[in-house]
Design a protein around this motif. Structure first.
Motif, PDB file in Angstrom:
ATOM      1  N   ARG A  60       5.087   1.763  -0.626  1.00 56.25           N
ATOM      2  CA  ARG A  60       5.968   2.442   0.333  1.00 56.25           C
ATOM      3  C   ARG A  60       7.419   2.036   0.116  1.00 56.25           C
ATOM      4  O   ARG A  60       8.346   2.844   0.308  1.00 56.25           O
ATOM      5  CB  ARG A  60       5.532   2.118   1.766  1.00 56.25           C
TER       6      ARG A  60
ATOM      7  N   ALA B   7      -1.557   0.792   3.822  1.00 58.76           N
ATOM      8  CA  ALA B   7      -1.056   2.164   3.718  1.00 58.76           C
ATOM      9  C   ALA B   7      -0.902   2.796   5.099  1.00 58.76           C
ATOM     10  O   ALA B   7       0.106   3.466   5.384  1.00 58.76           O
ATOM     11  CB  ALA B   7      -2.000   3.004   2.848  1.00 58.76           C
TER      12      ALA B   7
ATOM     13  N   GLU C 251       3.205   6.878  -4.628  1.00 56.86           N
ATOM     14  CA  GLU C 251       4.256   7.513  -3.817  1.00 56.86           C
ATOM     15  C   GLU C 251       5.090   8.461  -4.675  1.00 56.86           C
ATOM     16  O   GLU C 251       5.440   9.558  -4.241  1.00 56.86           O
ATOM     17  CB  GLU C 251       5.140   6.437  -3.187  1.00 56.86           C
TER      18      GLU C 251
ATOM     19  N   LEU D 196       0.944   8.199   0.858  1.00 55.56           N
ATOM     20  CA  LEU D 196       0.305   6.982   1.348  1.00 55.56           C
ATOM     21  C   LEU D 196      -1.051   7.278   1.988  1.00 55.56           C
ATOM     22  O   LEU D 196      -1.958   6.449   1.966  1.00 55.56           O
ATOM     23  CB  LEU D 196       1.199   6.255   2.343  1.00 55.56           C
TER      24      LEU D 196
END
Length: 390
Positions: free
Chosen positions: A29, A149, A232, A243
């Motif tokens: 992320r 996630a 991603e 995600l």
């Protein structure tokens, strides 16, 4: 095994692996946070900044593997705790490629110490169920990635909170696994129990079969973790929330590893690895041509493929090459993570110069090679052990 609380130690091991796994999802992320539209790093630079998560892991495995027998599992576990804590704090302070690189290095070293200490601990606690229990332990690698996630998606995409809040959630499993290991008596490694000398252990890691498995570990780990670590960017044009695809993949992996015992009874380890390579190859190719809802179908095929790769590679070595001891398991894990540190910048370069589909197509070469390698291994093991298992 007297006075050893196996259940508490196994639970603590799972929480340590959850901490490790959450760092993978949260780092995925962070790619957009530090990327071209955030801090301003190129995809290749991010690949280099994230690489220490993998070669740091390798360094810790190489150092920790031999030291597990010398210092004991407990000391290596606490080294994992300390380096994890330092890495999380430094990640919270990161604001450039260099600071992110250093933070990621500490996280990688912590992750490596977790594997160096706890894989041999699980193998020594359950000598008659190694592959089954290593798979059950490694449920919490994909399980932790699912948790990470979902935490990343909830904290940043739903609640709109800062990325620092997301990273700080890593302190929760870190503190819990520290408390679970506190004051516990921990068993010695299986190699020590067997009375295998250091000389025999070091000579065992030079056996052709072990070296073959190390070479295959380079490819299995890169196929799995190289893809999921950069998901991603790889899937940002295919789906709105990559995600969630990562959570979906790892949810399937966690379920598969939870029921690994039943699969082990039906398939030999070499058979499991062969089928894994086939599904991984098909899944990667499907991801190159899928979008929207079909991306989840392709991701499911890929997930079925990579589910048993890592724990079965370790289980194979623990079962058929037990004299390699903690060093053998450490070399396997270290080789796998080192390969990912190599492939991440390569994937970033492909995405900078071409596109995500090109990167995925290139990655599919790895399981294609593995199909041939594991077919040969399967034939060899059937002849050697005169088994009719598939």
């Amino acid at each position: 095994m007297e006075n050893i609380n196996k259940n508490r130690l196994f639970l603590g091991s799972c929480l340590a692996l959850i901490t490790t796994a959450m760092t993978f999802a949260i780092r995925a992320r962070l790619e957009t946070v530090f990327g071209p539209h955030g801090v301003g790093l190129t995809m290749e630079q991010i690949g280099y900044a994230f690489a220490p998560a993998f070669f740091g892991f390798t360094i810790a495995m190489i150092i920790g593997g031999p030291l597990v027998d010398l210092l004991g599992i407990k000391k290596i576990t606490w080294m994992a705790f300390i380096t994890h804590a330092i890495g999380i704090v430094l990640t919270l302070m990161a604001d450039s490629m260099t600071s992110l690189f250093i933070a990621t290095l500490f996280i990688g070293i912590g992750n490596g110490f977790v594997e160096a200490a706890l894989n041999p601990m699980v193998a020594s606690m359950y000598p008659d169920e190694k592959t089954k229990m290593l798979n059950r332990f490694h449920v919490w690698f994909p399980g932790g990635i699912v948790i990470g996630a979902l935490v990343g998606w909830l904290v940043m995409d739903v609640l709109g909170l800062s990325w620092q809040v997301m990273v700080a959630t890593l302190f929760i499993p870190l503190v819990i696994y520290g408390l679970l290991f506190w004051g516990q008596k921990i068993p010695v490694t299986e190699r020590v129990q067997m009375g295998v000398s250091n000389k025999k252990m070091f000579s065992s890691v030079l056996k052709p079969l072990f070296l073959f498995m190390v070479a295959c570990m380079f490819l299995t780990a890169a196929s799995e973790l190289g893809t999921t670590q950069r998901i991603e960017s790889l899937l940002k044009e295919s789906v709105t929330a990559p995600l969630l695809v990562l959570a979906f993949i790892n949810g399937i992996m966690a379920l598969g590893r939870l029921f690994a015992g039943q699969v082990v009874h039906k398939l030999s380890p070499s058979g499991m690895l062969l089928y894994s390579a086939i599904f991984t190859f098909i899944g990667l190719w499907l991801l190159t041509v899928s979008n929207g809802g079909m991306t989840f179908v392709a991701a499911a095929v890929f997930a079925i493929g990579v589910t048993f790769f890592w724990p079965t590679m370790l289980g194979f070595v623990a079962e058929y090459l037990p004299e390699t001891g903690a060093l053998g398991l450490s070399i396997m894990g270290g080789a796998g993570m080192f390969s990912v540190s190599i492939v991440l910048p390569v994937m970033g370069k492909l995405m900078d110069d071409a596109n995500a589909a090109e990167a995925l197509q290139t990655m599919s070469i790895l399981p294609a090679i593995l199909i041939v390698a594991f077919l040969g291994l399967h034939i060899y093991m059937r002849k050697k052990y005169q088994t009719s298992e598939v």
